[in-house]
Scaffold this active site. Structure first.
Site, PDB file in Angstrom:
ATOM      1  N   LYS A   1       0.864  -1.191   0.000  1.00  0.00           N
ATOM      2  CA  LYS A   1       0.000   0.000   0.000  1.00  0.00           C
ATOM      3  C   LYS A   1       0.889   1.227   0.000  1.00  0.00           C
ATOM      4  O   LYS A   1       2.028   1.170   0.453  1.00  0.00           O
ATOM      5  CB  LYS A   1      -0.862   0.020   1.269  1.00  0.00           C
TER       6      LYS A   1
ATOM      7  N   ASP B   1      -6.971   4.168  -4.790  1.00  0.00           N
ATOM      8  CA  ASP B   1      -7.643   3.987  -3.499  1.00  0.00           C
ATOM      9  C   ASP B   1      -8.305   5.349  -3.241  1.00  0.00           C
ATOM     10  O   ASP B   1      -8.491   6.129  -4.194  1.00  0.00           O
ATOM     11  CB  ASP B   1      -6.626   3.602  -2.404  1.00  0.00           C
TER      12      ASP B   1
HETATM   13  N1  GLU Z   1      -7.391   0.096  -3.156  1.00  0.00           N
HETATM   14  C1  GLU Z   1      -8.088  -1.119  -3.456  1.00  0.00           C
HETATM   15  C2  GLU Z   1      -8.060  -2.024  -2.257  1.00  0.00           C
HETATM   16  O1  GLU Z   1      -8.094  -1.564  -1.143  1.00  0.00           O
HETATM   17  C3  GLU Z   1      -7.611  -1.745  -4.749  1.00  0.00           C
HETATM   18  C4  GLU Z   1      -6.156  -2.104  -4.799  1.00  0.00           C
HETATM   19  C5  GLU Z   1      -5.668  -2.596  -6.161  1.00  0.00           C
HETATM   20  O2  GLU Z   1      -6.461  -2.671  -7.095  1.00  0.00           O
HETATM   21  O3  GLU Z   1      -4.487  -2.905  -6.233  1.00  0.00           O
HETATM   22  O4  GLU Z   1      -8.076  -3.224  -2.346  1.00  0.00           O
END
Ligand code: GLU
Length: 445
Positions: free
Chosen positions: A124, A164
Site C-alpha cells: 500500500k 484507493d
Molecule cells: N485500493 C483497493 C483495495 O483496497 C484496490 C487495490 C488494487 O487494485 O491494487 O483493495
C-alpha cells in the site's frame, strides 16, 4: 503464539500506530487456534515475520501549485509481504494519510489478495496530499513529482500500485504517463488504467460489484434474498457508486447515501438518474452530499447524521476505516438491521463487530467483501502480461467466480460450533494459511 505478548511487543515497537495495531490484533485473534495447532508456524516465527513489512519507502514530494507556491508532501510505499506474488495494493491521497494508516491497509491487503486466489502480495502507499479543490494541472504536477521517486521501487513483476481513496482514473493516468517516460516501458505497472491504454473493462465498478456478489452469496447461504431489501450505503465515491449500481440492478433499494456533511434519505430507493448523479457529485470535488436533496426533491438531507441513522435491512460501509462505531451498531441493531458487509477497509470498529457478532446477525469483513477491486486489478495484470483484452462479460464472470470462491473459503474456515458463520475468522484464516505456507516453503528470508 501468545497474542497478548505479541501485541505488547508490537505496541512497544510502534507506539501510536493505532489502526495498524487494531488490524493486527483482529487477525491474530482469529488465527491463534490454527496457528498454535501447527508447530511449524511457531518454529519459523511466521507471525513475528508477517507483522513487519518487508520494507517501507518514504520520500519527499515537492511540487508547485497554480499560484506558483512551492508545496511539500510526504510520499510512502509499504511493501508488506511478497510471499505469494509481486506487492499489490492501492495508493491513497488524503490529508490524514500517515504510516500507521498505510501499514494497516498494507497488512489487510496481504490477506485480501491471498483470498482472491491470484498471485499477489500485499502493499500500500500514498501521500498526505489533499486532492480536494485542486485543479487538474495541480493534480498532474503532484502525481508527476510523486512518481519521480516511486518509479525506482515499483515494476510489473515487483510492485504494482493502483487507486484507493483520492486516487482514481485521472491520477492513475498522470502517474502512468510519468512512469512510462522514466522507465521507457509500457507495461502493467499500475492497474486501474484507462481502457485505451491497458485498463481492464469492469475495473472501475469491480469493488462495488464484487461486494454485492459476495453479499448475494452470504444472503443465499442464510436463506435470504436482496430483492426488495432496504440498503444503506455510506460514501458517494467510486466504490459506493458501484455498490449502489449493483444493489439496484439486483432489486435492492438503496435508501441512504452519506458524506462528511450528513446523510441523504431516499425513501423509495435510488433510481438510475440518482446513481448517475453520484458521479456528478464526486466530480464536483466538494465532498458533500447535500446537493443531492436539492436535485431530487423526494430525497431528504439530514445534516450531521450518518447513513446508519436510516432504517435498513443491510448496511454497507463504503467510505473509510472505523466509520461505523459501537453506537452506530446499536442504532442499526435497534432498527432491525440483519446484515452488514464492510465494503471499505476495516469500516467497523472492534466494538461494532462485537455487537453484530453477539447479535448473531450476518457480518462480513472488508478484506473479503471488497476483494473484487484488487482481484480485477489482478485480471488487468494478466491481460497486460498476455497483451490481450477480455470482454466485459469475461471479466465480470471471472470476478463473480472469485467472489463466490472467497465466500466459500470464509464459510469453510468460519463456521462456529453453533452453526453461526464467523466471516471475520473465516476470511483471516483462509487468507493467512496460503501466505504462511508460502513463507514456510520459501525458507527464512
Ligand atoms: N485500493 C483497493 C483495495 O483496497 C484496490 C487495490 C488494487 O487494485 O491494487 O483493495
Amino acid at each position: 503464539m501468545n497474542v497478548e505478548k505479541i501485541m505488547q511487543d508490537l505496541t512497544a515497537k510502534h507506539p501510536g500506530e493505532k489502526e495498524f495495531l487494531q488490524a493486527v490484533d483482529e487477525v491474530l485473534e482469529s488465527i491463534v487456534e490454527v496457528y498454535n495447532s501447527n508447530p511449524q508456524f511457531e518454529k519459523a516465527k511466521i507471525i513475528e515475520r508477517l507483522v513487519e513489512p518487508d520494507r517501507i519507502f518514504t520520500f519527499k514530494v515537492v511540487w508547485v501549485d497554480d499560484k506558483g507556491e512551492v508545496q511539500v508532501n510526504i510520499g510512502y510505499r509499504v511493501q508488506f509481504n511478497g510471499a505469494i506474488g509481486p506487492y499489490k495494493g492501492g495508493l491513497r491521497f488524503h490529508p490524514n494519510v500517515n504510516l500507521s494508516m498505510l501499514k494497516f491497509l498494507g497488512f489487510e491487503q496481504i490477506f485480501k489478495n491471498s483470498l482472491t486466489s491470484l498471485p499477489m502480495g500485499g502493499g500500500k502507499g500514498g501521500s498526505d496530499f489533499n486532492p480536494q479543490g485542486k485543479s487538474d494541472a495541480e493534480i498532474m504536477r503532484f502525481c508527476q513529482a510523486f512518481m519521480l521517486e516511486l518509479w525506482r521501487v515499483i515494476g510489473p513483476d515487483t510492485d504494482v500500485p493502483a487507486g484507493d481513496v483520492g486516487v482514481g482514473g485521472r491520477e492513475i493516468g498522470f502517474l502512468y504517463g510519468m512512469y512510462k517516460k522514466l522507465a521507457r516501458e509500457h507495461t502493467g505497472v499500475l492497474t486501474g488504467k484507462g481502457m485505451t491504454w491497458g485498463g481492464s473493462l469492469v475495473r472501475p465498478e469491480a469493488t462495488g460489484f464484487g461486494a454485492l456478489y459476495f453479499v448475494q452469496h452470504m444472503l443465499d447461504k442464510a436463506g435470504k434474498e436482496l430483492k426488495g431489501k432496504r440498503v444503506a450505503i455510506s460514501g458517494f465515491g467510486n466504490v459506493a457508486w458501484g455498490a449502489a449500481t449493483k444493489t439496484t440492478q439486483l432489486g435492492g433499494k438503496v435508501v441512504a447515501i452519506s458524506g462528511p456533511d450528513g446523510v441523504v434519505e431516499i425513501p423509495n430507493g435510488m433510481n438510475e438518474k440518482m446513481i448517475d448523479y453520484m458521479l456528478d457529485l464526486r466530480a464536483s470535488n466538494k465532498n458533500i452530499v447535500a446537493p443531492f436533496a436539492t436535485e431530487f426533491p423526494e430525497c431528504k438531507f439530514i445534516a450531521g447524521k450518518k447513513a446508519w441513522h436510516i432504517k435498513c435491512d443491510i448496511a454497507l460501509p463504503c467510505a473509510f476505516q472505523n466509520e461505523l462505531n459501537g453506537d452506530d451498531a446499536k442504532e442499526l441493531l435497534a432498527n432491525g438491521t440483519w446484515a452488514v458487509a464492510e465494503v471499505s477497509n476495516m469500516g467497523c470498529t472492534p466494538e461494532a463487530i462485537k455487537a453484530f457478532q453477539e447479535a448473531k446477525i450476518l457480518f462480513a469483513p472488508g478484506k473479503a467483501v471488497n476483494a473484487g477491486g484488487v482481484a480485477t486489478s489482478g485480471l488487468e495484470m494478466t491481460q497486460n502480461a498476455m497483451h490481450i483484452n477480455w470482454t466485459a462479460e469475461e471479466v465480470d464472470s471471472k470476478l463473480h467466480g472469485i467472489m463466490k470462491n472467497i465466500h466459500h473459503a470464509c464459510v469453510e474456515h468460519g463456521v462456529e460450533k453453533d452453526g453461526y458463520i464467523n466471516y471475520v475468522k473465516g476470511a483471516n484464516i483462509a487468507g493467512f494459511m496460503k501466505v504462511a505456507k508460502a513463507m514456510l516453503e520459501e525458507g527464512i528470508i
